[in-house]
Write an enzyme that holds these catalytic residues in place. Structure first.
Site, PDB file in Angstrom:
ATOM      1  N   TYR A  26     -50.230  39.673  38.208  1.00 37.09           N
ATOM      2  CA  TYR A  26     -51.373  40.735  38.841  1.00 37.09           C
ATOM      3  C   TYR A  26     -50.801  42.343  38.681  1.00 37.09           C
ATOM      4  O   TYR A  26     -51.594  43.296  39.079  1.00 37.09           O
ATOM      5  CB  TYR A  26     -51.232  40.437  40.187  1.00 37.09           C
ATOM      6  CG  TYR A  26     -50.261  40.644  41.059  1.00 37.09           C
ATOM      7  CD1 TYR A  26     -49.424  39.290  41.264  1.00 37.09           C
ATOM      8  CD2 TYR A  26     -49.778  41.937  41.646  1.00 37.09           C
ATOM      9  CE1 TYR A  26     -48.116  39.542  41.655  1.00 37.09           C
ATOM     10  CE2 TYR A  26     -48.404  41.862  42.265  1.00 37.09           C
ATOM     11  CZ  TYR A  26     -47.857  40.703  42.216  1.00 37.09           C
ATOM     12  OH  TYR A  26     -46.223  40.740  42.924  1.00 37.09           O
ATOM     13  N   GLU A  99     -38.308  39.658  36.779  1.00 31.19           N
ATOM     14  CA  GLU A  99     -38.762  40.016  38.158  1.00 31.19           C
ATOM     15  C   GLU A  99     -37.667  39.729  39.325  1.00 31.19           C
ATOM     16  O   GLU A  99     -38.189  39.602  40.408  1.00 31.19           O
ATOM     17  CB  GLU A  99     -40.101  39.037  38.422  1.00 31.19           C
ATOM     18  CG  GLU A  99     -41.015  38.912  37.473  1.00 31.19           C
ATOM     19  CD  GLU A  99     -41.860  40.132  37.483  1.00 31.19           C
ATOM     20  OE1 GLU A  99     -42.065  40.877  38.450  1.00 31.19           O
ATOM     21  OE2 GLU A  99     -42.382  40.249  36.390  1.00 31.19           O
TER      22      GLU A  99
HETATM   23  C1  SIN Z   1     -46.904  40.415  38.264  1.00 33.46           C
HETATM   24  O1  SIN Z   1     -47.040  41.266  37.361  1.00 33.46           O
HETATM   25  O2  SIN Z   1     -47.496  39.330  38.490  1.00 33.46           O
HETATM   26  C2  SIN Z   1     -45.477  40.969  39.392  1.00 33.46           C
HETATM   27  C3  SIN Z   1     -45.435  42.403  39.387  1.00 33.46           C
HETATM   28  C4  SIN Z   1     -45.054  43.074  37.954  1.00 33.46           C
HETATM   29  O3  SIN Z   1     -44.058  42.640  37.412  1.00 33.46           O
HETATM   30  O4  SIN Z   1     -45.344  44.126  37.849  1.00 33.46           O
END
Ligand code: SIN
Length: 189
Positions: A26, A99
């Protein structure tokens, strides 16, 4: 400093016994797919809303001057649009490292935009993590984004990539739209 979540995520072993796993992205995972995937599909999840409430010490800021990146906040009435990727469990070695600044893998129900749904995983940086910054006004969030940079580049580039990726998906997010307006005002546009 903040908690490095790599070992916590690896000890959870969520879906690691499966040969293929769906992952919902997301934030940067929508527009920066620097990992192998079998297929990807636009998708959404319910009960979560996207917020620029997570501090970034390792990508878009530094420990002394953290940037702001997105996480998900529980909200029963909300949904969040993004991109789902079908990956093999080995890919989590890379993703857990990427992450690591507070994000934990959670199980979620993923609804594909073209129909159908599946269980999968999503990285969420919850309010308990040490890098969590929490709510601030749209203007304050925009100011922090405009000023921050880290090893992965400018915080405002992270923001712009996300806003563009959502537009390309035909999705709108009022939180993102309001911060974009504030960023435009700051740049004098
Ligand atoms: C995601 O993109 O799902 C997690 C948050 C990010 O890495 O910006």
């Amino acid at each position: 400093m903040s908690t490095n979540t790599i070992s916590i995520n690896q000890s959870l072993h969520r879906f690691d016994g499966h040969r293929e796993v769906w992952l919902f992205g997301y934030g940067s995972l929508i527009w920066k797919a620097d990992f192998d995937f079998i297929e990807r599909r636009p998708a959404r999840i319910h009960g979560w809303t996207r917020r620029f409430w997570q501090g970034s010490h390792d990508h878009r800021g530094t420990p002394e001057a953290p940037g702001r990146v997105v996480t998900l906040i529980a909200d029963a009435a909300a949904h969040c649009a993004g991109m789902a990727y079908l990956i093999t469990p080995e890919v989590f070695d890379h993703l857990d490292h990427r992450e690591k600044n507070g994000y934990l893998r959670e199980i979620v129900n993923i609804e594909f935009s073209q129909g159908g749904s599946t269980q999968g995983l999503v990285y969420i940086a919850g309010p308990g993590n040490e890098a969590f910054l929490g709510a601030a006004s749209d203007a304050e969030i925009a100011r922090q984004i405009a000023q921050s940079k880290g090893p992965s580049g400018l915080n405002r580039d992270y923001f712009a990539h996300l806003a563009d990726a959502l537009r390309a998906l035909g999705e709108s997010d009022s939180h993102i739209d309001r911060i974009e307006q504030e960023l435009l005002a700051l740049s004098g546009a």
